[in-house]
Design a protein around this motif. Structure first.
Motif, PDB file in Angstrom:
ATOM      1  N   HIS A   1       0.849  -1.183   0.000  1.00 12.66           N
ATOM      2  CA  HIS A   1       0.000   0.000   0.000  1.00 12.66           C
ATOM      3  C   HIS A   1       0.890   1.240   0.000  1.00 12.66           C
ATOM      4  CE1 HIS A   1      -3.539   2.267   2.139  1.00 12.66           C
ATOM      5  NE2 HIS A   1      -3.208   2.782   0.980  1.00 12.66           N
ATOM      6  N   TYR A   2       0.777   2.075  -1.052  1.00 11.73           N
ATOM      7  CA  TYR A   2       1.568   3.293  -1.171  1.00 11.73           C
ATOM      8  C   TYR A   2       0.659   4.509  -1.254  1.00 11.73           C
ATOM      9  CZ  TYR A   2       5.409   0.158  -2.511  1.00 11.73           C
ATOM     10  OH  TYR A   2       6.361  -0.840  -2.536  1.00 11.73           O
ATOM     11  N   SER A   3       1.117   5.627  -0.677  1.00 13.44           N
ATOM     12  CA  SER A   3       0.429   6.911  -0.794  1.00 13.44           C
ATOM     13  C   SER A   3       1.440   7.935  -1.282  1.00 13.44           C
ATOM     14  CB  SER A   3      -0.158   7.351   0.549  1.00 13.44           C
ATOM     15  OG  SER A   3      -1.114   6.425   1.010  1.00 13.44           O
ATOM     16  N   PHE A   4       1.016   8.844  -2.159  1.00 10.70           N
ATOM     17  CA  PHE A   4       1.953   9.836  -2.690  1.00 10.70           C
ATOM     18  C   PHE A   4       1.296  11.198  -2.818  1.00 10.70           C
ATOM     19  CE2 PHE A   4      -0.090   7.737  -6.282  1.00 10.70           C
ATOM     20  CZ  PHE A   4      -0.394   8.770  -7.152  1.00 10.70           C
TER      21      PHE A   4
ATOM     22  N   ARG B   1       0.959  -6.954  -6.112  1.00 15.48           N
ATOM     23  CA  ARG B   1      -0.348  -6.295  -6.046  1.00 15.48           C
ATOM     24  C   ARG B   1      -0.182  -4.981  -5.295  1.00 15.48           C
ATOM     25  NH1 ARG B   1      -4.041  -9.992  -7.742  1.00 15.48           N
ATOM     26  NH2 ARG B   1      -3.364 -12.174  -7.686  1.00 15.48           N
ATOM     27  N   VAL B   2      -0.682  -3.900  -5.879  1.00 24.37           N
ATOM     28  CA  VAL B   2      -0.418  -2.559  -5.353  1.00 24.37           C
ATOM     29  C   VAL B   2      -1.717  -1.786  -5.178  1.00 24.37           C
ATOM     30  CG1 VAL B   2       0.694  -0.339  -5.840  1.00 24.37           C
ATOM     31  CG2 VAL B   2       1.865  -2.461  -6.374  1.00 24.37           C
TER      32      VAL B   2
ATOM     33  N   HIS C   1       0.619  -7.776 -11.014  1.00 19.65           N
ATOM     34  CA  HIS C   1      -0.544  -8.597 -11.331  1.00 19.65           C
ATOM     35  C   HIS C   1      -1.817  -7.758 -11.306  1.00 19.65           C
ATOM     36  CE1 HIS C   1       1.780 -12.411  -9.843  1.00 19.65           C
ATOM     37  NE2 HIS C   1       2.239 -11.925 -10.973  1.00 19.65           N
ATOM     38  N   SER C   2      -1.882  -6.844 -10.339  1.00 21.68           N
ATOM     39  CA  SER C   2      -3.047  -5.960 -10.242  1.00 21.68           C
ATOM     40  C   SER C   2      -2.624  -4.657  -9.584  1.00 21.68           C
ATOM     41  CB  SER C   2      -4.178  -6.613  -9.440  1.00 21.68           C
ATOM     42  OG  SER C   2      -3.798  -6.798  -8.084  1.00 21.68           O
ATOM     43  N   LEU C   3      -3.349  -3.602  -9.911  1.00 22.62           N
ATOM     44  CA  LEU C   3      -3.076  -2.290  -9.333  1.00 22.62           C
ATOM     45  C   LEU C   3      -4.402  -1.571  -9.127  1.00 22.62           C
ATOM     46  CD1 LEU C   3      -0.252   0.164 -10.368  1.00 22.62           C
ATOM     47  CD2 LEU C   3      -2.576   1.010 -10.037  1.00 22.62           C
ATOM     48  N   ASP C   4      -4.596  -1.037  -7.932  1.00 24.21           N
ATOM     49  CA  ASP C   4      -5.796  -0.261  -7.611  1.00 24.21           C
ATOM     50  C   ASP C   4      -5.380   1.168  -7.279  1.00 24.21           C
ATOM     51  OD1 ASP C   4      -7.589  -2.375  -7.920  1.00 24.21           O
ATOM     52  OD2 ASP C   4      -7.276  -3.064  -5.867  1.00 24.21           O
TER      53      ASP C   4
ATOM     54  N   GLN D   1     -13.847   7.639  -8.370  1.00 20.94           N
ATOM     55  CA  GLN D   1     -12.851   7.750  -7.307  1.00 20.94           C
ATOM     56  C   GLN D   1     -11.924   6.527  -7.221  1.00 20.94           C
ATOM     57  OE1 GLN D   1     -13.643  11.287  -6.742  1.00 20.94           O
ATOM     58  NE2 GLN D   1     -12.614  10.593  -4.889  1.00 20.94           N
ATOM     59  N   HIS D   2     -12.356   5.391  -7.768  1.00 15.35           N
ATOM     60  CA  HIS D   2     -11.588   4.149  -7.629  1.00 15.35           C
ATOM     61  C   HIS D   2     -11.412   3.498  -9.006  1.00 15.35           C
ATOM     62  CE1 HIS D   2     -12.288   4.449  -3.292  1.00 15.35           C
ATOM     63  NE2 HIS D   2     -13.549   4.689  -3.588  1.00 15.35           N
ATOM     64  N   PHE D   3     -10.179   3.041  -9.272  1.00 14.07           N
ATOM     65  CA  PHE D   3      -9.867   2.429 -10.555  1.00 14.07           C
ATOM     66  C   PHE D   3      -9.067   1.151 -10.313  1.00 14.07           C
ATOM     67  CE2 PHE D   3     -10.268   6.960 -11.081  1.00 14.07           C
ATOM     68  CZ  PHE D   3     -11.080   7.102 -12.191  1.00 14.07           C
ATOM     69  N   SER D   4      -9.401   0.112 -11.052  1.00 14.07           N
ATOM     70  CA  SER D   4      -8.734  -1.180 -10.899  1.00 14.07           C
ATOM     71  C   SER D   4      -8.149  -1.624 -12.235  1.00 14.07           C
ATOM     72  CB  SER D   4      -9.724  -2.248 -10.391  1.00 14.07           C
ATOM     73  OG  SER D   4     -10.227  -1.891  -9.118  1.00 14.07           O
ATOM     74  N   PHE D   5      -6.922  -2.147 -12.183  1.00 11.50           N
ATOM     75  CA  PHE D   5      -6.229  -2.635 -13.373  1.00 11.50           C
ATOM     76  C   PHE D   5      -5.777  -4.063 -13.117  1.00 11.50           C
ATOM     77  CE2 PHE D   5      -5.588   1.878 -12.820  1.00 11.50           C
ATOM     78  CZ  PHE D   5      -5.862   2.419 -14.063  1.00 11.50           C
ATOM     79  N   ASP D   6      -5.853  -4.898 -14.159  1.00 13.13           N
ATOM     80  CA  ASP D   6      -5.471  -6.294 -14.039  1.00 13.13           C
ATOM     81  C   ASP D   6      -4.560  -6.652 -15.198  1.00 13.13           C
ATOM     82  OD1 ASP D   6      -5.864  -9.377 -14.452  1.00 13.13           O
ATOM     83  OD2 ASP D   6      -6.611  -8.958 -12.429  1.00 13.13           O
TER      84      ASP D   6
END
Length: 256
Positions: free
Chosen positions: A2-5, A79-80, A110-113, A198-203
């Motif tokens: 889990h990263y915040s920037f 997974r991020v 593998h996945s990024l949210d 507000q939320h986006f998911s990539f696979d």
């Protein structure tokens, strides 16, 4: 992981906590501050950007710093989850969205949210780390960029804040800047009504983005042609803009 920037307000140097005289009305050399916080440790990498290294705080800067962070400071995650605020000029724009898709398409994850914090609720981990840096900065005499890096390093006794110089005052580049916008634009298309989500998911298994507004999910194909992926290499390297003649003269005559 889990990263915040986020970006912090820039700081100026030279800076002396005992001096409030004529320099108060001048414009010293600027140092930008961008932080990526790994919330599982916790540790934050802080990118210190001299004004000669970057001319803006736009999407290109965000993508370059995040790319350098994932390459050099990643912990091998597959997974991020990413958190950031809703600033459209920096984070919430099509280029950051395309970059997230680019990473998953090439199996880097593998996945990024990607999550954009709700307006009015954007205080999160990077602000805590920035606060510690500013607290130390106000008590320390700083004359050079390397001394600013020392402020970041000494802002905590547990090593939460890590400094990363983007470049030096003499023009030496330490973090390469790439032309992400021209590299990605020919292959991707913008998401309609992008700012409502507000939320986006990539696979990694599909080149589409899943955008979520509350409980409603929308699937959208980001590529013009699903069979043609943007290349993983061949990114154009961009030279730093440097300081123009008038700014160099001002710093020499008024600050130095």
């Amino acid at each position: 992981m889990h990263y915040s920037f986020d970006f912090a307000q820039q700081v100026d140097y030279p800076s002396d906590p005992m001096q409030t005289g004529p320099i108060y009305f001048l414009t010293p050399r600027k140092c930008g501050l961008f932080g990526v916080c790994c919330e599982g440790m916790p540790q934050q990498v802080n990118y210190l950007t001299d004004e000669g290294m970057s001319s803006s705080k736009g999407s290109s800067a965000v993508i370059n710093y995040m790319h350098q962070f994932f390459t050099n400071y990643g912990v091998g995650e597959t997974r991020v989850d990413l958190n950031c605020d809703n600033c459209s000029g920096q984070n919430k724009n099509k280029f950051v969205l395309w970059y997230c898709a680019w990473r998953t398409m090439h199996m880097l994850y593998h996945s990024l949210d990607l999550h954009f914090l709700i307006t009015g609720h954007t205080k999160f981990a990077p602000d805590w780390c920035f606060g510690l840096i500013k607290q130390r900065f106000r008590k320390t005499r700083v004359n050079t960029l390397s001394e600013m890096a020392g402020v970041v390093k000494k802002s905590t006794v547990t090593g939460v804040n890590i400094p990363q110089l983007v470049g030096l005052e003499d023009g030496m580049v330490l973090v390469e800047s790439y032309g992400w916008q021209p590299h990605l634009t020919p292959y991707f298309r913008p998401l309609p009504q992008f700012k409502r989500y507000q939320h986006f998911s990539f696979d990694a298994l599909e080149p589409a983005v899943v955008a979520k507004e509350r409980s409603v999910r929308t699937r959208f194909q980001l590529l013009h042609n699903a069979d043609i992926l943007p290349p993983i290499d061949g990114l154009p390297v961009q030279a730093p803009p440097g300081l123009d003649k008038s700014r160099q003269t001002y710093i020499f005559e008024k600050i130095r």
